[in-house]
Write a protein that holds these residues in place. Structure first.
Motif, PDB file in Angstrom:
ATOM      1  N   ASP A  84       0.882  -1.362   0.192  1.00 43.86           N
ATOM      2  CA  ASP A  84       0.223   0.015  -0.059  1.00 43.86           C
ATOM      3  C   ASP A  84       0.857   1.113  -0.006  1.00 43.86           C
ATOM      4  OD1 ASP A  84      -0.854   0.161   3.818  1.00 43.86           O
ATOM      5  OD2 ASP A  84       1.199  -0.090   2.288  1.00 43.86           O
ATOM      6  N   PHE A  85       2.133   1.082  -0.599  1.00 42.88           N
ATOM      7  CA  PHE A  85       2.977   2.351  -0.153  1.00 42.88           C
ATOM      8  C   PHE A  85       2.723   3.288  -1.515  1.00 42.88           C
ATOM      9  CE2 PHE A  85       7.078   4.529  -0.180  1.00 42.88           C
ATOM     10  CZ  PHE A  85       7.742   4.167  -1.225  1.00 42.88           C
ATOM     11  N   ALA A  86       1.979   4.208  -1.158  1.00 39.52           N
ATOM     12  CA  ALA A  86       1.474   4.900  -2.407  1.00 39.52           C
ATOM     13  C   ALA A  86       1.285   6.501  -1.845  1.00 39.52           C
ATOM     14  CB  ALA A  86      -0.013   4.440  -2.898  1.00 39.52           C
ATOM     15  N   ILE A 102       0.297   6.275 -10.134  1.00 38.30           N
ATOM     16  CA  ILE A 102       1.349   5.530  -9.048  1.00 38.30           C
ATOM     17  C   ILE A 102       0.950   4.115  -8.552  1.00 38.30           C
ATOM     18  CG2 ILE A 102       2.354   5.593  -6.742  1.00 38.30           C
ATOM     19  CD1 ILE A 102       3.615   7.699  -8.683  1.00 38.30           C
ATOM     20  N   ARG A 103      -0.258   3.975  -8.167  1.00 40.73           N
ATOM     21  CA  ARG A 103      -0.951   2.845  -7.655  1.00 40.73           C
ATOM     22  C   ARG A 103      -0.907   1.619  -8.592  1.00 40.73           C
ATOM     23  NH1 ARG A 103      -4.799   5.684  -5.125  1.00 40.73           N
ATOM     24  NH2 ARG A 103      -6.571   5.030  -6.943  1.00 40.73           N
ATOM     25  N   SER A 104      -0.733   2.067  -9.841  1.00 40.81           N
ATOM     26  CA  SER A 104      -0.583   0.828 -10.958  1.00 40.81           C
ATOM     27  C   SER A 104       0.887   0.388 -11.151  1.00 40.81           C
ATOM     28  CB  SER A 104      -1.094   1.557 -12.375  1.00 40.81           C
ATOM     29  OG  SER A 104      -0.115   2.445 -12.895  1.00 40.81           O
ATOM     30  N   LEU A 105       1.816   1.017 -10.531  1.00 47.74           N
ATOM     31  CA  LEU A 105       2.913   0.689 -10.489  1.00 47.74           C
ATOM     32  C   LEU A 105       3.112  -0.467  -9.495  1.00 47.74           C
ATOM     33  CD1 LEU A 105       5.094   4.012 -10.991  1.00 47.74           C
ATOM     34  CD2 LEU A 105       4.717   2.204 -12.684  1.00 47.74           C
ATOM     35  N   PRO A 106       4.273  -1.578  -9.783  1.00 45.65           N
ATOM     36  CA  PRO A 106       4.777  -2.333  -8.528  1.00 45.65           C
ATOM     37  C   PRO A 106       5.515  -1.738  -7.511  1.00 45.65           C
ATOM     38  CG  PRO A 106       5.406  -3.008 -10.796  1.00 45.65           C
ATOM     39  CD  PRO A 106       4.878  -1.736 -11.135  1.00 45.65           C
ATOM     40  N   ARG A 110       7.606   1.885  -7.541  1.00 43.81           N
ATOM     41  CA  ARG A 110       7.133   3.155  -6.888  1.00 43.81           C
ATOM     42  C   ARG A 110       7.944   3.785  -5.882  1.00 43.81           C
ATOM     43  NH1 ARG A 110       1.841   0.786  -3.811  1.00 43.81           N
ATOM     44  NH2 ARG A 110       1.654  -0.508  -5.401  1.00 43.81           N
ATOM     45  N   MET A 111       8.805   3.128  -5.225  1.00 43.43           N
ATOM     46  CA  MET A 111       9.823   3.448  -4.428  1.00 43.43           C
ATOM     47  C   MET A 111      11.069   4.248  -5.250  1.00 43.43           C
ATOM     48  SD  MET A 111      11.877   1.584  -1.325  1.00 43.43           S
ATOM     49  CE  MET A 111      13.253   1.106  -1.649  1.00 43.43           C
ATOM     50  N   VAL A 112      11.233   3.778  -6.519  1.00 40.94           N
ATOM     51  CA  VAL A 112      12.302   4.335  -7.060  1.00 40.94           C
ATOM     52  C   VAL A 112      11.845   5.668  -7.581  1.00 40.94           C
ATOM     53  CG1 VAL A 112      13.716   4.432  -9.360  1.00 40.94           C
ATOM     54  CG2 VAL A 112      13.373   2.218  -7.944  1.00 40.94           C
ATOM     55  N   ALA A 138      18.103   3.310 -14.204  1.00 44.91           N
ATOM     56  CA  ALA A 138      17.582   4.069 -15.392  1.00 44.91           C
ATOM     57  C   ALA A 138      16.477   3.194 -16.162  1.00 44.91           C
ATOM     58  CB  ALA A 138      18.621   4.021 -16.314  1.00 44.91           C
ATOM     59  N   ALA A 139      16.667   1.891 -16.063  1.00 43.66           N
ATOM     60  CA  ALA A 139      15.573   1.225 -16.883  1.00 43.66           C
ATOM     61  C   ALA A 139      14.241   1.127 -16.163  1.00 43.66           C
ATOM     62  CB  ALA A 139      16.347  -0.126 -16.981  1.00 43.66           C
ATOM     63  N   THR A 140      14.650   1.144 -14.771  1.00 45.66           N
ATOM     64  CA  THR A 140      13.198   1.233 -14.120  1.00 45.66           C
ATOM     65  C   THR A 140      12.511   2.445 -14.165  1.00 45.66           C
ATOM     66  OG1 THR A 140      14.256  -0.229 -12.157  1.00 45.66           O
ATOM     67  CG2 THR A 140      12.429   0.982 -11.640  1.00 45.66           C
ATOM     68  N   LEU A 141      13.328   3.593 -14.146  1.00 45.41           N
ATOM     69  CA  LEU A 141      12.590   4.964 -14.152  1.00 45.41           C
ATOM     70  C   LEU A 141      11.971   5.041 -15.757  1.00 45.41           C
ATOM     71  CD1 LEU A 141      14.783   7.345 -12.232  1.00 45.41           C
ATOM     72  CD2 LEU A 141      12.696   6.823 -11.967  1.00 45.41           C
ATOM     73  N   ALA A 142      12.818   4.500 -16.805  1.00 49.07           N
ATOM     74  CA  ALA A 142      12.162   4.477 -17.928  1.00 49.07           C
ATOM     75  C   ALA A 142      10.733   3.737 -17.905  1.00 49.07           C
ATOM     76  CB  ALA A 142      13.209   4.158 -19.024  1.00 49.07           C
ATOM     77  N   GLN A 143      10.742   2.462 -17.351  1.00 51.27           N
ATOM     78  CA  GLN A 143       9.566   1.884 -17.401  1.00 51.27           C
ATOM     79  C   GLN A 143       8.520   2.629 -16.819  1.00 51.27           C
ATOM     80  OE1 GLN A 143      11.232  -1.576 -15.477  1.00 51.27           O
ATOM     81  NE2 GLN A 143      12.088  -2.370 -17.482  1.00 51.27           N
ATOM     82  N   ALA A 144       8.891   3.049 -15.642  1.00 50.60           N
ATOM     83  CA  ALA A 144       7.915   3.763 -14.773  1.00 50.60           C
ATOM     84  C   ALA A 144       7.380   5.235 -15.536  1.00 50.60           C
ATOM     85  CB  ALA A 144       8.567   4.515 -13.265  1.00 50.60           C
ATOM     86  N   HIS A 145       8.208   5.823 -16.159  1.00 48.06           N
ATOM     87  CA  HIS A 145       8.193   7.067 -17.052  1.00 48.06           C
ATOM     88  C   HIS A 145       6.767   6.639 -17.975  1.00 48.06           C
ATOM     89  CE1 HIS A 145      11.890   9.143 -16.152  1.00 48.06           C
ATOM     90  NE2 HIS A 145      11.093   9.413 -15.048  1.00 48.06           N
ATOM     91  N   ALA A 146       7.085   5.609 -18.673  1.00 48.68           N
ATOM     92  CA  ALA A 146       6.208   5.042 -19.748  1.00 48.68           C
ATOM     93  C   ALA A 146       4.982   4.709 -19.100  1.00 48.68           C
ATOM     94  CB  ALA A 146       6.770   4.014 -20.291  1.00 48.68           C
TER      95      ALA A 146
END
Lengths: 159, 522
Positions: A84-86, A102-106, A110-112, A138-146
């Motif tokens: 529930d980290f959101a 944000i909630r849709s991210l694993p 989210r933490m990154v 970098a990859a995690t943030l790119a995925q999160a951005h997308a």
């Protein structure tokens, strides 16, 4: 003057608000997050001798804060943020689309994201804080951005 | 529409972020809690003193396997140290965090060290350690069965807190995680200064360690031209090694796993009358700041006249430094304050110069080469720039350098973490300015120190440099106020000259002064 103490104080003065905001999603309120940050920096002062062996300062203090925050919640682990980290209800009211995105991210992604945008951590600091390489960050943030932008575009523009 | 996703999300988060700053550093320091009497929690100087004293005492307790032709080593060691009740030890403790360099030649200079003098009376449970830098006392700790004392007064240990719960609550110290001390005094035993559970008591522990084979001779060597024998002990903090002079049987050097060491110059026993167990006094150490702060006051145009006009006697390293562009210049308000508000806080003006690439936040990008130069008008105000040297001002032409980053480390479950970006820290004094340099490499740091010079000022011809209006402007530029008294005509001339400079900062105080002085004395 102990050399490490001065640096811890400098970090505190520069990054306190960011650290606190990044912890609010974990502990649920600004007051609780403030308490965690205060305690984390106090523990950093107690453990200042470990500073030289623990890499750079901001991620090290973040790890202390993270452990204290999880202990307060009594859930989650060092490697796995709680589900529930959101964003909080207040933030959700301010930007419901971002909150939903944000909630849709694993949780780990989210933490990154929170470390990047609330705590203003660099890629290197995020890497050290969560125990991965900068490339992974970098990859995690790119995925999160997308994912986030996709969600935001869908919610705001409509299908 | 394509946007920079990172910036777009950053803006989105910034819009909902809580910007209220409810930080409180004093509270953090108080939460840290009272100074423990265990060696692990003591400041470096005090920890060094404890280890030194107990290691020296441990030598006295060596057992028979040390037989020599003229008797057992323990007898010889005892004879070397003597029969007096008080152990007196003097030694030099190198400050290994810093290297010292000549700025021009880059040659290494002799390392800094402190001198520690300790008196230790095992029977009465007294230990007194004074640490000096040259002639100045930098630390003074007296440990007794009734408590420990520094120039700042009694040390708030857990025994004191238990005996004085109400006073402890008032002082905001506690040994309980909850912060509550109750109201009823109660007894918490205070360990004698020499009996440290964390170290398992050097004297007895080392005897046991020798019997069990946990301490042993590791070999012979030469130290400063003297033959020594190394003795290695296992302690809670890792191996501790003692170099014993084979001729005098006195310890010459003690070092532990953390890198701390002490070179013993005097070790003897003396009478109680000769020993110094006097309480530390308030004034033996000059007031040292406990809080320093640098607040952005004004972003400056990146040219030398704007910089020198904004900050009196400022230094700069040019528009580029070793290929790095000058990317930022900020005039900053500096504050240094002292524990319990005495003496009164000091304020002044500092300057920060950034060379390298900036992130969106305006900070230097540490993943690229960079140099950050911060300068203050004195050592006290430089506290805001991590300046911790109250007694060791770098001599002219030298710089103290510390390597703060690039250390490999481990994260959760022992996974190796890539080293943090290298970060070098340097401290030097140039033209009376106390300068802190942070850089991504030692080479850039030393280059910055070498290239720092006064920022060219108003461009005023030399024959006009003593004009009174210059004095008005310098007075005003120093702290944003006019502190002196000047005539109306001089002030107006200063304003006329000032108008030529295209100063971008606020200057209302200058005009207000002109109005005031010209109204009363046109």
């Amino acid at each position: 003057m102990v050399r490490g103490e001065a640096q811890i104080e400098q970090l505190y003065r520069e990054r306190y608000v960011g650290f606190r905001n990044a912890l609010v999603p974990v502990v649920g309120s600004r007051e609780a997050a403030r308490d965690v940050v205060q305690e984390a920096f106090a523990q950093a002062l107690r453990d200042v001798k470990k500073l030289r062996r623990e890499g750079s300062l901001a991620p090290w203090v973040w790890q202390i804060a993270w452990r204290i925050a999880l202990r307060e919640r009594q859930i989650g682990s060092v490697d796995e943020p709680p589900e529930d980290f959101a964003l909080t209800a207040r933030d959700e009211a301010s930007d419901p689309a971002l909150s939903a995105a944000i909630r849709s991210l694993p949780p780990k992604r989210r933490m990154v994201v929170f470390l990047r945008y609330f705590a203003d951590f660099s890629y290197a600091e995020i890497a050290q804080a969560v125990g991965v390489t900068e490339g992974t960050v970098a990859a995690t943030l790119a995925q999160a951005h997308a994912a986030l932008l996709d969600q935001l575009m869908t919610k705001e523009v409509g299908p | 529409m394509k946007t920079d996703s990172d910036a777009a999300l950053a803006d989105r988060f910034a819009a909902i972020a809580d910007h209220v700053d409810d930080s409180d550093w004093d509270e953090v320091v108080l939460r840290r809690g009272p100074l423990p009497t265990r060696a692990r929690g003591l400041p470096r100087a005090r920890r060094a003193a404890l280890a030194m004293t107990l290691a020296a005492a441990a030598v006295v307790a060596l057992v028979a396997p040390w037989d020599r032709s003229s008797g057992s080593l323990s007898d010889l060691a005892l004879a070397a140290i003597g029969p007096g009740p008080v152990l007196h030890v003097v030694g030099d403790v190198p400050i290994t965090e810093f290297k010292v360099f000549n700025i021009q030649s880059r040659a290494s200079q002799p390392i800094l060290s402190w001198q520690q003098e300790t008196w230790y009376d095992h029977r009465r449970g007294l230990r007194h350690t004074i640490t000096r830098s040259g002639a100045s006392i930098v630390d003074d700790l007296l440990a007794t069965p009734k408590g420990s004392y520094t120039p700042g007064g009694i040390v708030y240990d857990c025994a004191w807190v238990a005996a004085h719960p109400i006073a402890a609550t008032k002082a905001r110290v506690s040994c309980n995680a909850s912060g509550s001390n109750g109201t009823k005094p109660h007894l918490v035993p205070r360990p004698l200064p020499t009996l440290n559970p964390g170290l398992v008591g050097f004297l007895d522990g080392y005897q046991q360690a020798l019997r069990k084979g946990n301490a042993h001779l590791t070999g012979k060597a030469r130290l400063d031209g003297r033959a020594v024998e190394w003795l290695e002990f296992k302690t809670d903090g890792g191996p501790e090694r003692v170099a014993l002079d084979t001729r005098t049987h006195k310890p010459l050097l003690v070092k532990d796993a953390s890198g701390w060491s002490i070179r013993i110059t005097t070790i003897e026993t003396i009478s109680s009358d000769e020993a110094n167990f006097a309480h530390p006094t308030k004034h033996e150490i000059g007031a040292q700041p406990t809080f320093g702060r640098a607040d952005n006051d004004q972003a400056l145009r990146l040219d030398p006249s704007a910089i020198s006009n904004a900050v009196h006697s400022s230094l700069w390293a040019g528009k580029t430094l070793s290929g790095l562009p000058l990317a930022g210049a900020t005039r900053e308000k500096l504050t240094a304050s002292f524990a319990q508000g005495t003496p009164a806080p000091q304020t002044g003006i500092g300057l920060q110069l950034l060379y390298g690439a900036l992130e969106a936040s305006g900070r230097l990008n540490p993943t690229h080469p960079y140099v950050q130069i911060s300068q203050a008008p004195n050592a006290t105000l430089a506290f805001a720039y991590m300046w911790g040297f109250e007694h060791e001002t770098p001599p002219t032409g030298q710089i103290y350098v510390e390597n703060m980053g690039g250390t490999p480390s481990k994260g959760p479950h022992g996974k190796p973490i890539p080293p943090s970006p290298p970060r070098m820290l340097g401290f030097t004094v140039i033209n009376g300015r106390y300068v802190t340099i942070q850089a991504s490499s030692a080479s850039l740091l030393l280059s910055a120190a070498r290239n720092l010079r006064p920022a060219p000022g108003l461009g005023i011809p030399a024959h006009r440099s003593t004009a009174r209006w210059i004095t008005v402007l310098n007075d005003w530029l120093d702290n944003g106020r006019i502190d002196g008294s000047y005539s109306c005509s001089t002030t107006r001339e200063a304003i006329r000259q000032f108008a030529k400079i295209h100063y971008r900062g606020t200057s209302s105080s200058l005009y207000l002064y002109e109005k005031a002085v010209c109204r009363t004395h046109p």
